[in-house]
Structures are given as structure tokens and as C-alpha cells.
Design a protein around this motif. Structure first.
Motif, PDB file in Angstrom:
ATOM      1  N   CYS A   1       1.534   7.410  -6.208  1.00 55.00           N
ATOM      2  CA  CYS A   1       0.612   7.127  -5.102  1.00 55.00           C
ATOM      3  C   CYS A   1       1.142   5.957  -4.277  1.00 55.00           C
ATOM      4  N   MET A   2       1.687   4.945  -4.964  1.00 51.43           N
ATOM      5  CA  MET A   2       2.260   3.798  -4.262  1.00 51.43           C
ATOM      6  C   MET A   2       3.402   4.240  -3.352  1.00 51.43           C
ATOM      7  N   LEU A   3       4.224   5.196  -3.831  1.00 52.30           N
ATOM      8  CA  LEU A   3       5.336   5.687  -3.012  1.00 52.30           C
ATOM      9  C   LEU A   3       4.826   6.395  -1.755  1.00 52.30           C
ATOM     10  N   LYS A   4       3.693   7.088  -1.878  1.00 51.35           N
ATOM     11  CA  LYS A   4       3.080   7.726  -0.707  1.00 51.35           C
ATOM     12  C   LYS A   4       2.627   6.673   0.306  1.00 51.35           C
ATOM     13  N   VAL A   5       2.078   5.580  -0.219  1.00 44.27           N
ATOM     14  CA  VAL A   5       1.653   4.480   0.656  1.00 44.27           C
ATOM     15  C   VAL A   5       2.871   3.877   1.357  1.00 44.27           C
ATOM     16  N   GLU A   6       3.941   3.673   0.609  1.00 40.03           N
ATOM     17  CA  GLU A   6       5.170   3.129   1.187  1.00 40.03           C
ATOM     18  C   GLU A   6       5.698   4.035   2.293  1.00 40.03           C
ATOM     19  N   LYS A   7       5.660   5.342   2.052  1.00 34.74           N
ATOM     20  CA  LYS A   7       6.122   6.295   3.056  1.00 34.74           C
ATOM     21  C   LYS A   7       5.234   6.254   4.287  1.00 34.74           C
ATOM     22  N   TYR A   8       3.926   6.149   4.077  1.00 38.79           N
ATOM     23  CA  TYR A   8       2.983   6.071   5.197  1.00 38.79           C
ATOM     24  C   TYR A   8       3.254   4.832   6.050  1.00 38.79           C
ATOM     25  N   LEU A   9       3.540   3.704   5.396  1.00 42.37           N
ATOM     26  CA  LEU A   9       3.760   2.446   6.120  1.00 42.37           C
ATOM     27  C   LEU A   9       5.121   2.406   6.811  1.00 42.37           C
TER      28      LEU A   9
ATOM     29  N   ILE B   1      -5.822   0.137   6.189  1.00 39.55           N
ATOM     30  CA  ILE B   1      -6.451   0.038   4.871  1.00 39.55           C
ATOM     31  C   ILE B   1      -7.269   1.295   4.588  1.00 39.55           C
ATOM     32  N   SER B   2      -7.982   1.772   5.615  1.00 35.47           N
ATOM     33  CA  SER B   2      -8.757   3.000   5.462  1.00 35.47           C
ATOM     34  C   SER B   2      -7.848   4.180   5.130  1.00 35.47           C
ATOM     35  N   ASP B   3      -6.702   4.261   5.789  1.00 34.40           N
ATOM     36  CA  ASP B   3      -5.744   5.341   5.519  1.00 34.40           C
ATOM     37  C   ASP B   3      -5.200   5.251   4.096  1.00 34.40           C
ATOM     38  N   ILE B   4      -4.909   4.040   3.633  1.00 36.49           N
ATOM     39  CA  ILE B   4      -4.404   3.859   2.268  1.00 36.49           C
ATOM     40  C   ILE B   4      -5.451   4.282   1.244  1.00 36.49           C
ATOM     41  N   LEU B   5      -6.710   3.941   1.509  1.00 33.60           N
ATOM     42  CA  LEU B   5      -7.786   4.368   0.606  1.00 33.60           C
ATOM     43  C   LEU B   5      -7.892   5.892   0.568  1.00 33.60           C
ATOM     44  N   ASN B   6      -7.661   6.530   1.702  1.00 36.65           N
ATOM     45  CA  ASN B   6      -7.685   7.995   1.733  1.00 36.65           C
ATOM     46  C   ASN B   6      -6.497   8.587   0.968  1.00 36.65           C
ATOM     47  N   ILE B   7      -5.340   7.942   1.034  1.00 40.51           N
ATOM     48  CA  ILE B   7      -4.186   8.393   0.253  1.00 40.51           C
ATOM     49  C   ILE B   7      -4.520   8.349  -1.239  1.00 40.51           C
ATOM     50  N   VAL B   8      -5.141   7.254  -1.652  1.00 41.07           N
ATOM     51  CA  VAL B   8      -5.548   7.124  -3.058  1.00 41.07           C
ATOM     52  C   VAL B   8      -6.573   8.205  -3.411  1.00 41.07           C
ATOM     53  N   LYS B   9      -7.536   8.398  -2.525  1.00 39.92           N
ATOM     54  CA  LYS B   9      -8.591   9.383  -2.770  1.00 39.92           C
ATOM     55  C   LYS B   9      -8.012  10.784  -2.959  1.00 39.92           C
ATOM     56  N   TYR B  10      -7.116  11.202  -2.074  1.00 33.21           N
ATOM     57  CA  TYR B  10      -6.602  12.567  -2.140  1.00 33.21           C
ATOM     58  C   TYR B  10      -5.547  12.731  -3.244  1.00 33.21           C
ATOM     59  N   THR B  11      -4.907  11.641  -3.637  1.00 36.42           N
ATOM     60  CA  THR B  11      -3.968  11.708  -4.756  1.00 36.42           C
ATOM     61  C   THR B  11      -4.708  11.946  -6.065  1.00 36.42           C
TER      62      THR B  11
ATOM     63  N   GLU C   1       8.405  -6.537  -6.015  1.00 38.37           N
ATOM     64  CA  GLU C   1       7.185  -7.270  -6.379  1.00 38.37           C
ATOM     65  C   GLU C   1       5.950  -6.604  -5.764  1.00 38.37           C
ATOM     66  N   GLU C   2       6.050  -6.196  -4.500  1.00 34.77           N
ATOM     67  CA  GLU C   2       4.937  -5.516  -3.846  1.00 34.77           C
ATOM     68  C   GLU C   2       4.666  -4.168  -4.506  1.00 34.77           C
ATOM     69  N   LYS C   3       5.734  -3.452  -4.858  1.00 29.52           N
ATOM     70  CA  LYS C   3       5.573  -2.164  -5.538  1.00 29.52           C
ATOM     71  C   LYS C   3       4.833  -2.339  -6.861  1.00 29.52           C
ATOM     72  N   LEU C   4       5.200  -3.372  -7.583  1.00 28.23           N
ATOM     73  CA  LEU C   4       4.580  -3.631  -8.884  1.00 28.23           C
ATOM     74  C   LEU C   4       3.081  -3.864  -8.744  1.00 28.23           C
ATOM     75  N   TYR C   5       2.705  -4.809  -7.886  1.00 25.09           N
ATOM     76  CA  TYR C   5       1.293  -5.174  -7.780  1.00 25.09           C
ATOM     77  C   TYR C   5       0.464  -4.087  -7.104  1.00 25.09           C
ATOM     78  N   LEU C   6       1.051  -3.395  -6.146  1.00 27.15           N
ATOM     79  CA  LEU C   6       0.322  -2.308  -5.499  1.00 27.15           C
ATOM     80  C   LEU C   6       0.050  -1.180  -6.499  1.00 27.15           C
TER      81      LEU C   6
END
Length: 278
Positions: A245-253, A182-192, A260-265
Motif C-alpha cells: 500500500c505504501m508503494l501505491k502511495v509513493e507511486k501516486y505522489l 491526504i484524502s487521496d492517500i486515505l482512499n488508496i488505503v481504503k481500496y487496498t 525512513e519515510e517508507k518505514l514509518y509510512l
């Protein structure tokens, strides 16, 4: 209530007329008492009614080794946590938190302090649970005159987080891994977006909640694709930055997210960042 087993002067197992067993604590409740005698109701301070049988049996084992004042204190911390979070907690927290606190206090008496490397992340991602952890340290200081390091507030928080999932097979280490992600995802959002989301906002709290349940869903049977991908196409077109940004999160994971997950994320990322971007 009838005494079924005596652990010490302050802790017993009792049963009622329906033959249900529960742990009862109170100062001197078993003093000069024998199994089979009635419980002095005026001495009852706390009653532990654990519905999960395995948790109940393990808790009874703790009563053999853990000082009654530690058990009583952990009970107060858990009840305080329940009231503050307003969510049900697994019975296992009475076992896990009590066992942890007993060990932490033993180490403190030996001059040994431990650290939690995720303390900062837990404080950031789970502020309510961390606040309860801090209050727990105050309870311990006031009741026992012992001062545990602040990292122990993060440890208490982790037990509360784990208990909310209500899956005893899930270990605290899994929560550590989840917190790191979760911390990493927040950092992805921050740097995006070039700036951090407002951690005091309702959108931030909802985003964290979504991520917590998202990680619980991983590995479970898929809920199915969207019946119509029109919404996802609209969101992709309207919120290009959030979708990217969501695609970056998907790539990270390193997993392929259902639509459905893509939509809500994407929607959560947009909401949590829209006040942070010009």
C-alpha cells in the motif's frame, strides 16, 4: 499605558513604559480621548500583542476598515481555538481570519454565499479544527445574529491549520492541495484493504498527523537514509500488505521516498488498518 493612535472609539494603539506597542480594544476606550493621554484601564477588554512585526502592521491596517465587533469576535474564536488545540498559532491568523470573516460577512449581507469544495475532506481529516469552525459559527450567530453557511466552518478550520504550520508565506491554497492529497492517500488505503480506517481511533489521528508533517518535509533537505535497512526489511517482510500500500502511495505522489519515510509510512498504514481487516 499611553494612547499612541486612535482608530475609533473602541480601538487604539497604546504603548507601555518600555515603549512596546500593542493594539487595545474596549467599548468607548478612545471616546473624547487624545493621543498622549493615559489609557483608562477599566475600559480595556482585549489586548493584541503580535510579536511578528509584519503581522502587527497588517493587523493595524485592518483596524481602519473592519468593524471592531468583528475584530473582537475573531479574537475570541482564535483564543478558543488555541485552548482547544493546545498548540501555538502564528500571529498571522489574527490578520487572515479577521480579513476572511469581514469579507464573508459582507458577502452574507449582500445575499451572496460561497462554498468550500473541500468541506467534507476537512471535516474528515481535521475534525478538531472543523469543530472549532462550527463553534465559531455559533459565536457569530450569538454575537451578531448572522447565520453563515456550514462551509464557513471548513474555512475557519483551514485558517487554523495554516496557522499551525507557522509559515506566513504558505497560502491557504497549499493547505487545500495538501488536504486533497491526504484524502487521496486515505482512499488508496481504503481500496487496498477493502474497508475504511476507523476515523475515531488514535491510530487514525496519528496517521493524519504523520501525513501532515510528511507534506511539510517535502522539498526540505533530506534527513538522511536509515543507518541500517534491517528494520525496513523486517517491516517489508512482516507487513507485506501495508508495504504494498505504501508503494501505491509513493507511486501516486510521483516521488521517491527515502527509506525512513517508507518505514514509518508502512508502520502507520499497518496500525491504522489492522483493526479493519479480518
Amino acid at each position: 499605558m499611553i494612547i499612541g493612535k486612535i482608530f475609533n472609539n473602541n480601538a487604539i494603539i497604546a504603548s507601555d513604559t518600555g515603549k512596546s506597542e500593542f493594539v487595545v480594544m474596549g467599548r468607548g476606550i478612545a471616546f473624547k480621548k487624545k493621543v498622549g493621554e493615559p489609557v483608562d484601564q477599566s475600559l480595556v477588554e482585549k489586548i493584541f500583542v503580535l510579536q511578528q512585526k509584519e503581522a502587527s502592521e497588517k493587523f493595524k491596517l485592518l483596524l481602519e476598515d473592519v468593524p471592531p465587533e468583528y475584530i473582537s469576535l475573531c479574537y475570541d474564536i482564535i483564543e478558543y481555538g488555541k485552548n482547544m488545540l493546545d498548540v501555538p498559532l502564528s500571529d498571522y491568523i489574527y490578520v487572515t481570519l479577521t480579513d476572511h470573516m469581514n469579507n464573508a460577512l459582507k458577502l452574507l449581507d449582500e445575499g451572496i454565499t460561497t462554498t468550500n469544495p473541500l468541506s467534507w475532506e476537512i471535516r474528515r481529516i481535521y475534525p478538531k479544527e472543523f469543530g472549532i469552525g462550527r463553534k465559531a459559527l455559533e459565536f457569530i450567530g450569538e454575537s451578531l445574529g448572522k447565520t453563515l453557511p456550514e462551509d464557513e466552518a471548513a474555512n475557519v478550520a483551514m485558517h487554523l491549520i495554516n496557522a499551525q504550520i507557522d509559515r506566513p508565506s504558505r497560502q491557504t491554497e497549499n493547505i487545500s492541495a495538501q488536504t486533497g492529497k491526504i484524502s487521496d492517500i486515505l482512499n488508496i488505503v481504503k481500496y487496498t484493504y477493502g474497508s475504511a480506517p476507523d476515523e475515531s481511533s488514535l491510530s487514525y489521528e496519528r496517521f493524519i498527523t504523520h501525513l501532515r508533517f510528511f507534506f511539510q518535509r517535502i522539498g526540505q533537505p533530506a534527513r538522511g537514509e536509515l543507518e541500517d535497512d534491517f528494520l525496513l526489511k523486517q517491516v517489508k517482510s512482516k507487513y507485506k500488505r501495508a508495504y504494498g500500500c505504501m508503494l501505491k502511495v509513493e507511486k501516486y505522489l510521483q516521488i521517491e521516498l527515502p527509506d525512513e519515510e517508507k518505514l514509518y509510512l508502512t508502520l502507520h498504514i499497518h496500525r491504522v488498518t489492522r483493526e479493519a481487516v479480518p
